[in-house]
Design a protein around this motif. Structure first.
Motif, PDB file in Angstrom:
ATOM      1  N   GLN A  88       0.874  -1.428  -0.018  1.00 23.35           N
ATOM      2  CA  GLN A  88       0.146  -0.046  -0.069  1.00 23.35           C
ATOM      3  C   GLN A  88       0.896   1.228   0.071  1.00 23.35           C
ATOM      4  O   GLN A  88       0.564   2.246  -0.751  1.00 23.35           O
ATOM      5  N   VAL A  89       1.971   1.107   0.587  1.00 22.01           N
ATOM      6  CA  VAL A  89       2.795   2.507   1.032  1.00 22.01           C
ATOM      7  C   VAL A  89       3.434   2.766  -0.579  1.00 22.01           C
ATOM      8  O   VAL A  89       3.537   3.839  -1.125  1.00 22.01           O
ATOM      9  N   ARG A  90       3.958   1.337  -1.034  1.00 19.92           N
ATOM     10  CA  ARG A  90       4.567   1.569  -2.417  1.00 19.92           C
ATOM     11  C   ARG A  90       3.766   2.340  -3.607  1.00 19.92           C
ATOM     12  O   ARG A  90       4.169   3.047  -4.236  1.00 19.92           O
ATOM     13  N   GLU A  91       2.519   1.690  -3.263  1.00 18.99           N
ATOM     14  CA  GLU A  91       1.473   2.311  -4.572  1.00 18.99           C
ATOM     15  C   GLU A  91       1.290   3.753  -4.349  1.00 18.99           C
ATOM     16  O   GLU A  91       1.425   4.581  -5.373  1.00 18.99           O
ATOM     17  N   PHE A 104       8.949  11.718  -0.114  1.00 15.41           N
ATOM     18  CA  PHE A 104       7.641  11.053   0.613  1.00 15.41           C
ATOM     19  C   PHE A 104       7.713  11.090   1.976  1.00 15.41           C
ATOM     20  O   PHE A 104       8.751  10.389   2.440  1.00 15.41           O
ATOM     21  N   CYS A 105       6.682  11.381   2.750  1.00 17.24           N
ATOM     22  CA  CYS A 105       7.087  11.300   4.225  1.00 17.24           C
ATOM     23  C   CYS A 105       6.063  10.540   4.776  1.00 17.24           C
ATOM     24  O   CYS A 105       4.903  10.826   4.682  1.00 17.24           O
ATOM     25  N   LEU A 131      12.218   3.547  -5.308  1.00 13.76           N
ATOM     26  CA  LEU A 131      11.472   4.342  -6.481  1.00 13.76           C
ATOM     27  C   LEU A 131      12.139   5.678  -6.918  1.00 13.76           C
ATOM     28  O   LEU A 131      11.514   6.088  -7.807  1.00 13.76           O
ATOM     29  N   GLY A 132      13.028   6.087  -6.249  1.00 12.13           N
ATOM     30  CA  GLY A 132      14.007   7.361  -6.631  1.00 12.13           C
ATOM     31  C   GLY A 132      13.448   8.461  -5.833  1.00 12.13           C
ATOM     32  O   GLY A 132      13.545   9.583  -6.378  1.00 12.13           O
TER      33      GLY A 132
END
Ligand code: SAM
Ligand code: DTB
Ligand code: SF4
Length: 341
Positions: A88-91, A104-105, A131-132
């Protein structure tokens, strides 16, 4: 008083309260002129750093921060959520990147994370970094060993706010001390992480309290790389709901003084943007704000949506930090992700 010193744009750690109060008392346009001049000594003008927030664990926090909808002590109608899973966090991070964020925090409503929780969040940090994106986390108090574990996972920034002056702090939070906050900041710095630390305007504090917050931040051994200035988001059910609204010019003054005192740091125009006009936000950028939270949600409350910020950047000729062109680059190959966000 030698005002040249306070307006010189040198990075200093020996600020006095009299100097800071003098800055707050300056005529508005003089203060903004000097803040903008110093801003240009250290930063590319019209360039704004963009961070997207995600609450990875929401609500049921044991702390009693009087502003916070996530404290278990206040009935704010917020639905608690368990720790999200890595996928979920990756999406969410992919969507943030597609919409043009560069950092991304991840925020969690903890007093301090437990070992299993920290291990799970370390995994999230690795995924987001892959993801960079730059990574930031805000998880409450940390020990030096926990800060080191986050550093090893590839964390870039840790957010831990002082919120207000040492003197006013006890009116807002009773479940931890100012010194607890300072100890975590030291652990974070010692672990080699970059520090994100600021406060909130509009909690009933005096101008002297604002001056003392900025004094504490600027007299730390190193300035936080990122200084979020939040306007209180008033949430029904929290003790601070119904507080008199802050004069918008006083909010802008706080940003300008932060810019003059920590000239090389990013000063973030943080919570509260949703209720601000484009004109007020423009004044904040003129005062030296060069970072925002981007995306329609902060942690649990609203933020301007992507379309509104795209328009704002176009109207003001602002450029997202790292972008080749003015504006906010939406990555077209991932556009569906943004539309479905
Ligand atoms: N629980 C962790 C902590 O307190 O450090 C991390 C999350 S906490 C929500 C992060 C920060 O959000 C707080 O320190 C506070 O400065 C800010 N914040 C929380 N609620 C807010 C509100 N209603 N308005 C403005 N800022 C708020
Ligand atoms: C910060 O200074 N402000 C952000 C972030 N750092 C973690 C949080 C704002 C939270 C606003 C209330 C909410 O959305 O729950
Ligand atoms: Fe908990 Fe952080 Fe909210 Fe305080 S600000 S109640 S520590 S989530």
């Amino acid at each position: 008083m030698q005002m040249e010193h306070t307006l010189s744009g040198t990075v200093r750690h020996d600020w006095t309260l009299a100097e800071v109060e003098h800055l707050f008392a300056m005529p508005f346009v003089d203060l903004l002129f000097h803040a903008q001049r110093v801003h240009r000594q250290h930063h590319e003008p019209s360039t704004v750093q963009m961070s997207t927030l995600l609450s990875v664990k929401t609500g049921a926090c044991p702390e009693d921060c009087a502003y916070c909808p996530q404290s278990v002590r206040y009935d704010t109608g917020l639905e608690r959520e368990a720790l999200l899973d890595v996928e979920q966090v990756r999406e969410a991070a992919k969507r943030a990147k597609a919409a043009g964020a560069t950092r991304f925090c991840m925020g969690a409503a903890y007093r301090s994370p437990k070992p299993k929780q920290l291990a799970a969040i370390a995994e999230m940090i690795r995924e987001v970094r892959a993801l960079g994106l730059e990574t930031c986390a805000t998880l409450g108090m940390l020990t030096p060993a926990q800060a080191a574990e986050l550093k090893r996972a590839g964390l870039d920034y840790y957010n831990h706010n002082l919120d207000t002056s040492p003197e006013y702090y006890g009116e807002i939070i009773t479940t931890r001390t100012y010194q607890d906050r300072l100890d975590t900041l030291e652990a974070v710095r010692d672990a080699g992480l970059k520090v994100c630390c600021g406060g909130i305007v509009g909690m009933g504090e005096s101008v002297t309290d604002r001056a003392k917050l900025l004094l504490t931040l600027a007299n730390l051994p190193a300035h936080p790389e990122s200084v979020p200035i939040n306007q209180l988001v008033q949430v029904p059910g929290t003790p601070l709901h119904g507080m008199a609204a802050v004069d918008p010019f006083d909010f802008v003054r706080t940003i300008a003084v932060a810019r003059l005192m920590m000239p090389a740091s990013h000063v973030r125009l943080s919570a509260g943007r949703e209720g601000m006009s484009d004109e007020l936000q423009a004044l904040c950028f003129l005062a030296g704000a060069n970072s925002i939270f981007y995306g329609e949600k902060l942690l649990t409350t609203g933020n301007p949506d992507v379309a509104r910020d795209q328009k704002l950047f176009a109207r003001l000729g602002l450029r997202a930090e790292g972008a080749a062109e003015p504006g906010i680059p939406v990555h077209s190959e991932d556009h569906a992700l943004v539309e479905n966000a």
